[in-house]
Design an enzyme around this catalytic site. Structure first.
Site, PDB file in Angstrom:
ATOM      1  N   LYS A   1       0.820  -1.215   0.000  1.00  0.00           N
ATOM      2  CA  LYS A   1       0.000   0.000   0.000  1.00  0.00           C
ATOM      3  C   LYS A   1       0.860   1.274   0.000  1.00  0.00           C
ATOM      4  CE  LYS A   1      -4.015  -2.059  -0.069  1.00  0.00           C
ATOM      5  NZ  LYS A   1      -3.765  -3.355  -0.724  1.00  0.00           N
TER       6      LYS A   1
HETATM    7  C1  LIG Z   1      -9.823  -2.682  -1.856  1.00  0.00           C
HETATM    8  C2  LIG Z   1      -9.241  -3.395  -0.676  1.00  0.00           C
HETATM    9  N1  LIG Z   1      -9.973  -3.500   0.432  1.00  0.00           N
HETATM   10  C3  LIG Z   1      -9.495  -4.120   1.516  1.00  0.00           C
HETATM   11  C4  LIG Z   1      -8.241  -4.670   1.544  1.00  0.00           C
HETATM   12  C5  LIG Z   1      -7.772  -5.387   2.770  1.00  0.00           C
HETATM   13  O1  LIG Z   1      -6.701  -4.741   3.354  1.00  0.00           O
HETATM   14  P1  LIG Z   1      -5.862  -5.484   4.493  1.00  0.00           P
HETATM   15  O2  LIG Z   1      -4.942  -6.425   3.820  1.00  0.00           O
HETATM   16  O3  LIG Z   1      -5.132  -4.371   5.190  1.00  0.00           O
HETATM   17  O4  LIG Z   1      -6.829  -6.158   5.366  1.00  0.00           O
HETATM   18  C6  LIG Z   1      -7.428  -4.565   0.431  1.00  0.00           C
HETATM   19  C7  LIG Z   1      -6.076  -5.138   0.459  1.00  0.00           C
HETATM   20  O5  LIG Z   1      -5.432  -5.425  -0.495  1.00  0.00           O
HETATM   21  C8  LIG Z   1      -7.932  -3.919  -0.721  1.00  0.00           C
HETATM   22  O6  LIG Z   1      -7.182  -3.807  -1.813  1.00  0.00           O
END
Ligand SMILES: Cc1ncc(COP(=O)(O)O)c(C=O)c1O
Length: 407
Positions: free
Chosen positions: A185
């Site tokens: 990210k």
């Molecule tokens: C659009 C979206 N939502 C949620 C997430 C989930 O994030 P996390 O891995 O921090 O839980 C991601 C992760 O890649 C994502 O791309």
């Protein structure tokens, strides 16, 4: 084992400041949730201009807790997009609610407000909007629909740390803004997440649920203020962020704007380099919005490129370029077909995008030489298969490419 030449997709840009802070944290004796997390929350809230932030272990956790804190559960429906990571949908399911999908606008790849409105029932309690790839969702339309139907708005800002829409920052429109600091990210803590809210009661509930449901400030129980008793007031979760993670985040956040400028530069170079190729490039950013430039996605239409999307992925990997797919549409996955009877054809725009999309490397840490390698590999792969179209593309290219970008 990838070769040393391999460009890792989404590789983070970690600098000396992060490394030194992690070492100081390790040496401090306090590596769990503590003062560095509190500092990261304060600085993140200030960056976004929102009064309250709660750091958690992931964006998935942030969304799960937000749905719960919105009072949503069994028997309730939450509308979201099929063009997202499974986590968005899973968070709704974890809260006991039912996810409902609304197809995307084929140009922006963000949820289409008209489709959202068409899916509202008496059970609908919230819209969970995703700012896909860093492009702002149509928040005017979504917040207007939500207000008219008395719905909560939760924003999945996993891609959208720097995103703005009509002068406001992503994550501040709805009741809750959820962020990811996963390894790929724009700001990373390895794994991590954040919830933004303007409501102090919501903040308190989220913090409590993120740490087993223990009463306020239980994380301080071993501090130099002396041992503090705590009470468990709800059956919560283990979703807290560690100081070790916040040590990275504090310094990542300080470089958020300079990293954004570097990704914007790479984005423009890609746009220019690929303008003549038979690919669909990201749509222009909408006026009065700011794109976070999280994912540079191209669409491979086999009819135009004479190469399938999956052959393209393989060719890029063979050229030592790490690529991604964001995402196969959610209804392509068997678990959701079984559970909710979803089928991809019911969301035709998301289905097509999901079957054609490829994300190219866009990390701020990419060198000019690496960007030139990505461009050369795309040109070689597309050009080798679609010579006729390539020749046409060359004629269409308006500006000569800078020397550094020539393959
Ligand atoms: C659009 C979206 N939502 C949620 C997430 C989930 O994030 P996390 O891995 O921090 O839980 C991601 C992760 O890649 C994502 O791309």
């Amino acid at each position: 084992m990838p070769s040393s030449n391999f460009i890792v997709f989404g590789a983070p840009s970690i600098e000396r400041d992060e490394i030194d802070e992690v070492v100081r944290c390790l040496e401090s004796g306090w590596i769990g949730t503590g003062p560095r997390v509190a500092r990261f929350e304060k600085e993140f809230a200030a960056y976004k201009g929102q009064p309250f932030a709660a750091a958690v272990s992931s964006c998935t956790a942030a969304m799960h807790l937000s749905v719960l804190a919105a009072g949503i559960g069994e028997g309730d429906e939450v509308i979201t997009t099929p063009m997202t990571f499974c986590a968005t949908v899973n968070a709704i399911v974890h809260a006991g609610a039912t996810p409902v999908l609304a197809d995307v606008d084929p140009r922006t790849m963000n949820v289409d407000p008209a489709q959202v409105e068409a899916r509202i029932t008496r059970k609908t309690k919230a819209i969970l909007a995703v700012h896909f790839a860093g492009r702002a969702a149509n928040m005017d339309a979504l917040t207007e629909i939500a207000a008219r139907h008395g719905l909560k708005v939760i924003e999945d800002c996993a891609h959208a740390i720097e995103t703005e829409y009509h002068g406001r920052k992503a994550g501040t429109f709805g009741d809750f803004g959820c962020f990811s600091f996963y390894a790929t990210k724009n700001v990373t803590t390895g794994e991590g997440g954040m919830v933004l809210t303007r409501n102090e009661e919501d903040l308190a509930r989220i913090k409590m649920l993120a740490l087993h449901g223990m009463s306020k400030d239980a994380w301080k129980r071993f501090s130099d203020e002396g041992y503090k008793h705590y009470f468990v007031v709800e059956t919560g979760f283990k979703y807290n962020m560690m100081d070790l993670q916040a040590a990275l985040g504090i310094h990542q956040l300080r470089r958020v704007e300079s990293n954004w400028r570097r990704r914007e530069e790479i984005w423009q170079q890609y746009n220019q380099a690929f303008a003549g190729l038979p690919l669909t490039l990201p749509a222009e950013t909408e006026p009065d919005t700011r794109h976070a430039y999280h994912l540079y996605t191209i669409l491979i239409d086999e009819a135009a490129t004479e190469i399938t999307r999956d052959e393209f992925l393989d060719a890029m990997t063979a050229n030592d370029i790490g690529v991604g797919v964001h995402y196969l549409s959610v209804p392509e996955h068997p678990v959701y077909q079984d559970k909710f009877g979803w089928c991809p054809e019911d969301y035709p725009h998301a289905m097509r995008i999901g079957r054609q999309t490829v994300s190219l490397p866009l990390s701020a840490g990419l060198t000019d030489a690496e960007v030139a390698r990505v461009i050369a590999a795309v040109r070689k792969t597309i050009g080798a298969k679609s010579k006729g179209v390539r020749a046409k593309g060359r004629e269409q290219r308006a500006e000569p490419l800078p020397l550094a970008l020539r393959s």
